[in-house]
Motif scaffolding. Sequence first.
Motif, short mmCIF file in Angstrom:
data_model
loop_
_atom_site.label_atom_id
_atom_site.label_comp_id
_atom_site.label_asym_id
_atom_site.label_seq_id
_atom_site.Cartn_x
_atom_site.Cartn_y
_atom_site.Cartn_z
N ILE A 44 -27.28 58.27 -38.77
CA ILE A 44 -25.91 58.78 -38.86
C ILE A 44 -25.94 60.26 -39.19
N ALA A 45 -25.23 61.05 -38.41
CA ALA A 45 -25.15 62.50 -38.61
C ALA A 45 -23.77 62.85 -39.16
N LEU A 46 -23.75 63.61 -40.26
CA LEU A 46 -22.50 64.09 -40.84
C LEU A 46 -22.30 65.54 -40.43
N VAL A 47 -21.19 65.85 -39.79
CA VAL A 47 -20.95 67.20 -39.27
C VAL A 47 -19.54 67.65 -39.61
N ASN A 48 -19.35 68.99 -39.55
CA ASN A 48 -18.01 69.57 -39.67
C ASN A 48 -18.02 70.97 -39.06
N GLU A 49 -17.03 71.79 -39.40
CA GLU A 49 -16.91 73.11 -38.77
C GLU A 49 -18.02 74.07 -39.18
N THR A 50 -18.77 73.77 -40.23
CA THR A 50 -19.88 74.63 -40.62
C THR A 50 -21.17 74.26 -39.88
N THR A 51 -21.16 73.16 -39.14
CA THR A 51 -22.32 72.77 -38.34
C THR A 51 -22.37 73.66 -37.10
N GLN A 52 -23.18 74.69 -37.17
CA GLN A 52 -23.16 75.73 -36.13
C GLN A 52 -24.57 76.06 -35.65
N SER A 53 -24.66 76.39 -34.36
CA SER A 53 -25.87 76.93 -33.76
C SER A 53 -27.04 75.96 -33.91
N GLN A 54 -28.05 76.35 -34.70
CA GLN A 54 -29.22 75.48 -34.85
C GLN A 54 -28.83 74.11 -35.38
N ALA A 55 -27.78 74.06 -36.20
CA ALA A 55 -27.30 72.77 -36.71
C ALA A 55 -26.73 71.92 -35.58
N GLU A 56 -26.08 72.57 -34.61
CA GLU A 56 -25.57 71.83 -33.45
C GLU A 56 -26.73 71.36 -32.57
N THR A 57 -27.76 72.18 -32.47
CA THR A 57 -28.95 71.78 -31.71
C THR A 57 -29.58 70.54 -32.32
N LEU A 58 -29.70 70.52 -33.64
CA LEU A 58 -30.30 69.37 -34.31
C LEU A 58 -29.42 68.12 -34.14
N THR A 59 -28.12 68.32 -34.21
CA THR A 59 -27.21 67.19 -34.00
C THR A 59 -27.36 66.61 -32.60
N MET A 60 -27.48 67.49 -31.62
CA MET A 60 -27.66 67.03 -30.24
C MET A 60 -28.95 66.24 -30.10
N MET A 61 -29.99 66.67 -30.82
CA MET A 61 -31.24 65.91 -30.81
C MET A 61 -31.02 64.51 -31.39
N LEU A 62 -30.32 64.43 -32.52
CA LEU A 62 -30.09 63.12 -33.14
C LEU A 62 -29.31 62.19 -32.22
N LYS A 63 -28.44 62.77 -31.40
CA LYS A 63 -27.65 61.95 -30.47
C LYS A 63 -28.52 61.25 -29.43
N GLN A 64 -29.77 61.71 -29.28
CA GLN A 64 -30.67 61.08 -28.32
C GLN A 64 -31.31 59.81 -28.91
N HIS A 65 -31.17 59.61 -30.23
CA HIS A 65 -31.69 58.38 -30.84
C HIS A 65 -30.85 57.20 -30.36
N PRO A 66 -31.46 56.10 -30.01
CA PRO A 66 -30.70 54.98 -29.43
C PRO A 66 -29.70 54.34 -30.38
#
Length: 555
Positions: free
Chosen positions: A452-474
């Motif tokens: 589970i990834a917790l995000v908000n408006e401060t999740t920016q740039s490299q943080a968005e990249t990491l979130t996109m990676m987590l979204k690849q987890h099944p």
Amino acid sequence: MLKNYFLGVAFLLFNCQFLFSQEQLSENQKLEQLCKVWGFLKYYHPQVAVGTFDWDAQLISKIQESENTNTKKEFNALLANWIDQLGEVKKCKTCKKNSDKKYFLKNFDLSWTDDKNIFSDDVINKLNYIEENRNQAENHYYFFDKKLEKIGIQNEKYTTDLYPTKELRLVELFRYWNLIEYFFPYKYQTDQKWSSVLPEMIPKFLNTNNQKDYALATFELLAKTDDSHVVLKSSDSTKYLFGTRKLPIEVVSAENKIVVSKVLDRKSGEEVALQTDDVILEINGETIPDLVNKYSKYISASNSWGKLRSIKNLVLWSNNPNINLKIERKGIVQNIDAKTYFINDIIKPQKADVEKWKFLDEEQKIGYINVGAVEINDVAGIFKNLKNTEAIIFDIRNYPKGTTQAFSFQLIPKITNYYSWMLPDLQYPGKYYEEKGYVGRKNANNYKGKVIALVNETTQSQAETLTMMLKQHPNCTVIGSNTAGANGNVVRLKMLNAETQYSGLGAFYPDGRETQRIGLVPNIEVKPTVKGILEKRDEVLEKALMLINEPLLLK
């Protein structure tokens, strides 16, 4: 009869050419075209692009010369002579070769070089020839950082004057406009068409009367990129827009209001009017949404939530010794005058130690990782401790430390395309091409619990990249609110003798959908409320725990 027809056509052509040659151009029109031609030659002309000339000095000279031209014919003669004096442009043997690159052309537009309403046929032919035989050598003004996969700016002569001459102000404007024109992957997404920014900003840069006017014009120019990566690392933005004194507080926002999260100590030790948990409804009679609208033209952000993120802190500044506030305290609305302080009179709070990871339950079935605190070398050890959990919560409401790939090795079962990057074509400025981004490795022992990834408006740039990676987890679920919508390694340069930056690498979903300005959209939206903040609750984390404990809600 036929002879009269041809005579008529010839007469019309002669008159058209005569009218064109005598038609006048305004000073604004001449400067607009000088900017475009100067930038085009800077990046395309084989002699200019390798640094043969002092190109800023050439621009200043042409600005001054153009003031003595009155008609289109005279202005075009100036341009034609200028181009001829730059030296021979040899035929390019590689420029017309077909490329196997998958191009992204939403930003590319050199149609202005064919504008017969401005340019003579001679100038149009010269510009087209230079495009067809453009520079293929290393460019004196930019390079590509292969490690960071971004453009780097080099060999620029930034003025150190905070209120430079008219000509130098135009050099600063023209340099920035052309950098965005050729090397900003999200130019096509700006609210205002970038080509219309130039004629609007020229008179604003010309007609400044003092240092403050010039600074405000610069802030407005930067804000037109609509990019949350764009910041000016200078106190001038605060000083000229708001002031040099500040309320001694830290704040968070919710429901278009700001809440005092901490009252900072002052060197004087005196009492202050504000208290922790005060809800600020108005500042000097203006609501928070009113203030966001008021200052939006000067603050660059990818979206409305990005504007609020920045402005909520800036409105705490003032030149006045007191700020009038309407607040809500323990359910009672009241007006107070809160004292402001010079920043040196406010004691900067020490950063508290934060846990990199922990268990959230006694059974040790739910792990929690504070992504912003984790170093690359920590990752393997953390997963060794969390490998038997049923779920791991990744808190990405912060900024990571380059851990995307390291986390992916523990989470993703195979090498996976998680992003489409758009990179600049250095041999054809303005064009971008696609390159796939990959994470993970072949790993049969990857973590198989819930992610589970917790995000908000401060999740920016490299943080968005990491979130996109987590979204690849099944088995991943993203909870919170839209992320910042500003991704891609930044290009750094200077304005107002201070460092600024903008997104220099295009970042898209693997299927081509946009993330810039939109952000990554959570699977489950949860936004903090004022009530939750006052009750010291983390409503986003609460939702994650509820979903882990009620598995059907995750589906």
